[in-house]
Design a protein around this motif. Structure first.
Motif, PDB file in Angstrom:
ATOM      1  N   TYR A 141       0.823  -1.219   0.000  1.00 20.27           N
ATOM      2  CA  TYR A 141       0.000   0.000   0.000  1.00 20.27           C
ATOM      3  C   TYR A 141       0.857   1.270   0.000  1.00 20.27           C
ATOM      4  O   TYR A 141       0.405   2.308  -0.494  1.00 20.27           O
ATOM      5  CB  TYR A 141      -0.959  -0.010   1.193  1.00 20.27           C
ATOM      6  CG  TYR A 141      -2.025  -1.061   1.065  1.00 20.27           C
ATOM      7  CD1 TYR A 141      -2.946  -1.024   0.025  1.00 20.27           C
ATOM      8  CD2 TYR A 141      -2.107  -2.123   1.963  1.00 20.27           C
ATOM      9  CE1 TYR A 141      -3.924  -1.996  -0.119  1.00 20.27           C
ATOM     10  CE2 TYR A 141      -3.089  -3.105   1.833  1.00 20.27           C
ATOM     11  CZ  TYR A 141      -3.989  -3.040   0.795  1.00 20.27           C
ATOM     12  OH  TYR A 141      -4.952  -4.008   0.643  1.00 20.27           O
ATOM     13  N   ASN A 142       2.070   1.188   0.523  1.00 16.28           N
ATOM     14  CA  ASN A 142       2.976   2.334   0.432  1.00 16.28           C
ATOM     15  C   ASN A 142       3.368   2.603  -1.010  1.00 16.28           C
ATOM     16  O   ASN A 142       3.442   3.756  -1.449  1.00 16.28           O
ATOM     17  CB  ASN A 142       4.242   2.087   1.263  1.00 16.28           C
ATOM     18  CG  ASN A 142       4.042   2.413   2.728  1.00 16.28           C
ATOM     19  OD1 ASN A 142       3.128   3.158   3.090  1.00 16.28           O
ATOM     20  ND2 ASN A 142       4.874   1.860   3.586  1.00 16.28           N
ATOM     21  N   GLN A 145       0.723   4.478  -3.088  1.00 16.59           N
ATOM     22  CA  GLN A 145       0.500   5.902  -2.859  1.00 16.59           C
ATOM     23  C   GLN A 145       1.300   6.717  -3.865  1.00 16.59           C
ATOM     24  O   GLN A 145       2.485   6.472  -4.062  1.00 16.59           O
ATOM     25  CB  GLN A 145       0.923   6.295  -1.443  1.00 16.59           C
ATOM     26  CG  GLN A 145       0.102   5.624  -0.350  1.00 16.59           C
ATOM     27  CD  GLN A 145       0.548   6.062   1.027  1.00 16.59           C
ATOM     28  OE1 GLN A 145       0.635   7.257   1.311  1.00 16.59           O
ATOM     29  NE2 GLN A 145       0.828   5.111   1.901  1.00 16.59           N
ATOM     30  N   GLN A 148       4.052  12.746  -4.186  1.00 15.83           N
ATOM     31  CA  GLN A 148       3.633  14.143  -4.300  1.00 15.83           C
ATOM     32  C   GLN A 148       4.858  15.051  -4.319  1.00 15.83           C
ATOM     33  O   GLN A 148       5.703  15.001  -3.427  1.00 15.83           O
ATOM     34  CB  GLN A 148       2.726  14.532  -3.136  1.00 15.83           C
ATOM     35  CG  GLN A 148       1.409  13.764  -3.127  1.00 15.83           C
ATOM     36  CD  GLN A 148       0.510  14.192  -1.981  1.00 15.83           C
ATOM     37  OE1 GLN A 148       0.935  14.889  -1.074  1.00 15.83           O
ATOM     38  NE2 GLN A 148      -0.736  13.781  -2.030  1.00 15.83           N
ATOM     39  N   LYS A 217      -5.818   7.137  -3.045  1.00 15.18           N
ATOM     40  CA  LYS A 217      -4.589   7.510  -2.356  1.00 15.18           C
ATOM     41  C   LYS A 217      -4.826   7.684  -0.853  1.00 15.18           C
ATOM     42  O   LYS A 217      -3.947   7.404  -0.042  1.00 15.18           O
ATOM     43  CB  LYS A 217      -3.995   8.787  -2.960  1.00 15.18           C
ATOM     44  CG  LYS A 217      -4.846  10.027  -2.826  1.00 15.18           C
ATOM     45  CD  LYS A 217      -4.153  11.224  -3.467  1.00 15.18           C
ATOM     46  CE  LYS A 217      -4.979  12.495  -3.335  1.00 15.18           C
ATOM     47  NZ  LYS A 217      -4.323  13.670  -3.948  1.00 15.18           N
ATOM     48  N   LYS A 218      -6.047   8.138  -0.484  1.00 12.58           N
ATOM     49  CA  LYS A 218      -6.370   8.300   0.929  1.00 12.58           C
ATOM     50  C   LYS A 218      -6.576   6.937   1.583  1.00 12.58           C
ATOM     51  O   LYS A 218      -6.146   6.710   2.717  1.00 12.58           O
ATOM     52  CB  LYS A 218      -7.629   9.154   1.076  1.00 12.58           C
ATOM     53  CG  LYS A 218      -7.918   9.563   2.517  1.00 12.58           C
ATOM     54  CD  LYS A 218      -9.028  10.591   2.573  1.00 12.58           C
ATOM     55  CE  LYS A 218      -9.243  11.063   4.006  1.00 12.58           C
ATOM     56  NZ  LYS A 218     -10.301  12.078   4.101  1.00 12.58           N
ATOM     57  N   TYR A 220      -5.206   4.105   0.613  1.00 12.20           N
ATOM     58  CA  TYR A 220      -3.881   3.484   0.735  1.00 12.20           C
ATOM     59  C   TYR A 220      -3.116   4.061   1.917  1.00 12.20           C
ATOM     60  O   TYR A 220      -2.452   3.324   2.654  1.00 12.20           O
ATOM     61  CB  TYR A 220      -3.072   3.710  -0.550  1.00 12.20           C
ATOM     62  CG  TYR A 220      -3.658   3.043  -1.776  1.00 12.20           C
ATOM     63  CD1 TYR A 220      -4.320   1.810  -1.680  1.00 12.20           C
ATOM     64  CD2 TYR A 220      -3.559   3.637  -3.032  1.00 12.20           C
ATOM     65  CE1 TYR A 220      -4.867   1.205  -2.797  1.00 12.20           C
ATOM     66  CE2 TYR A 220      -4.099   3.033  -4.155  1.00 12.20           C
ATOM     67  CZ  TYR A 220      -4.759   1.827  -4.035  1.00 12.20           C
ATOM     68  OH  TYR A 220      -5.291   1.222  -5.139  1.00 12.20           O
ATOM     69  N   SER A 221      -3.219   5.374   2.102  1.00  9.30           N
ATOM     70  CA  SER A 221      -2.522   6.032   3.201  1.00  9.30           C
ATOM     71  C   SER A 221      -3.057   5.562   4.555  1.00  9.30           C
ATOM     72  O   SER A 221      -2.290   5.239   5.470  1.00  9.30           O
ATOM     73  CB  SER A 221      -2.671   7.553   3.075  1.00  9.30           C
ATOM     74  OG  SER A 221      -2.103   8.215   4.164  1.00  9.30           O
ATOM     75  N   GLN A 222      -4.382   5.503   4.684  1.00 10.90           N
ATOM     76  CA  GLN A 222      -4.996   5.064   5.936  1.00 10.90           C
ATOM     77  C   GLN A 222      -4.691   3.598   6.223  1.00 10.90           C
ATOM     78  O   GLN A 222      -4.400   3.229   7.364  1.00 10.90           O
ATOM     79  CB  GLN A 222      -6.510   5.287   5.878  1.00 10.90           C
ATOM     80  CG  GLN A 222      -6.922   6.743   5.926  1.00 10.90           C
ATOM     81  CD  GLN A 222      -8.432   6.925   5.855  1.00 10.90           C
ATOM     82  OE1 GLN A 222      -9.168   5.997   5.549  1.00 10.90           O
ATOM     83  NE2 GLN A 222      -8.895   8.131   6.117  1.00 10.90           N
ATOM     84  N   SER A 224      -2.134   1.830   5.166  1.00  9.02           N
ATOM     85  CA  SER A 224      -0.725   1.710   5.528  1.00  9.02           C
ATOM     86  C   SER A 224      -0.489   2.153   6.967  1.00  9.02           C
ATOM     87  O   SER A 224       0.260   1.509   7.715  1.00  9.02           O
ATOM     88  CB  SER A 224       0.127   2.552   4.575  1.00  9.02           C
ATOM     89  OG  SER A 224       1.490   2.462   4.917  1.00  9.02           O
ATOM     90  N   GLU A 225      -1.161   3.229   7.363  1.00  9.49           N
ATOM     91  CA  GLU A 225      -1.016   3.749   8.729  1.00  9.49           C
ATOM     92  C   GLU A 225      -1.559   2.759   9.763  1.00  9.49           C
ATOM     93  O   GLU A 225      -0.910   2.486  10.774  1.00  9.49           O
ATOM     94  CB  GLU A 225      -1.747   5.085   8.843  1.00  9.49           C
ATOM     95  CG  GLU A 225      -1.607   5.752  10.200  1.00  9.49           C
ATOM     96  CD  GLU A 225      -2.336   7.080  10.279  1.00  9.49           C
ATOM     97  OE1 GLU A 225      -2.725   7.483  11.395  1.00  9.49           O
ATOM     98  OE2 GLU A 225      -2.531   7.703   9.217  1.00  9.49           O
TER      99      GLU A 225
END
Length: 243
Positions: A141-142, A145, A148, A217-218, A220-222, A224-225
């Motif tokens: 998942y990282n 992302q 940016q 992207k959100k 994937y970020s969540q 991964s977190e």
């Protein structure tokens, strides 16, 4: 489930890719943020339609229409959080005499716990058992992302200066050797008009779509977190993953 791949050089087969896609879909469905966003926009649409109907029936309502919309919308949002707060606190069986601030802290903690527990259920369903399994998912998942690239502050200043200089150049009167401020105001006025007419509706529509359908992207970020949190506290959650 122990994957026979090297973490540093991940090569996934079709089945493993499908598994990660399924995890992503299930994670979306259980997202509390998504549920709230759906409620938020449905409430906004419902109140707006009511306001339109009332304004058609009562001409004088136009003077109070926006007050009605904002107040009604605010009340509905408060109702949502109040019901969610009450239901969460009831599940914890907290004493009635407990201070409100303490209840609110417990509410936040419980929301976090519920979120992690839901993800653990998804991981268990897909046979995640070890830290290596979690590490593979985190890396996956990282990589999903997007990178940016942020502009530097100096680049922003240069860009702004060039934009302003172009306005000055257009408005400069070579005969009088002075700047025609009226021409600048006309240019800026038409520019703002175009922004209001075209850009703002596009932005609102994009926000609407991203609220109902959470951006990848959100997600994937969540993901991964949350996976990283479980990874770092693996000893705490190992029993839930292996049961």
């Amino acid at each position: 489930m122990v994957f026979s791949v090297i973490i540093e050089n991940i090569t996934l087969n079709r089945g493993e890719k499908q598994m990660f896609t399924d995890i992503e879909k299930e994670y979306k469905k259980m997202s509390k943020e998504r549920h709230f966003n759906i409620y938020y926009w449905c409430s906004a649409l419902f109140i707006s339609l009511i306001a339109i109907v009332i304004s058609k029936v009562f001409n004088d309502f136009d003077n109070f229409k926006y007050y009605f919309i904002y107040i009604s919308f605010f009340i509905l949002i408060l109702i949502y959080f109040y019901i969610d707060f009450i239901n969460t606190i009831k599940s914890l069986e907290i004493k009635k005499k407990e201070k409100l601030i303490n209840k609110f802290k417990l509410y936040i903690i419980q929301n976090k716990n519920n979120h992690i527990n839901n993800l653990l259920k998804i991981l268990t369903k897909h046979n995640f058992r070890t830290k290596n399994d979690l590490k593979l998912a985190i890396d996956y998942y990282n990589r999903k992302q997007p990178i940016q690239v942020e502009s530097s502050f100096l680049a922003w200043i240069v860009s702004t200066a060039l934009t302003l200089s172009s306005f000055v150049e257009i408005a400069y009167d070579s005969e009088t050797k002075s700047i025609d401020y009226q021409k600048i105001s006309i240019i800026l006025g038409s520019t703002i008009g175009y922004i209001i007419a075209f850009l703002i509706p596009i932005i609102i529509f994009k926000i609407f779509i991203n609220s109902i359908i959470l951006p990848k992207k959100k997600i994937y970020s969540q993901l991964s977190e949350d996976l990283s949190y479980i990874y770092l506290n693996f000893n705490k959650y190992v029993n839930q993953l292996t049961k």
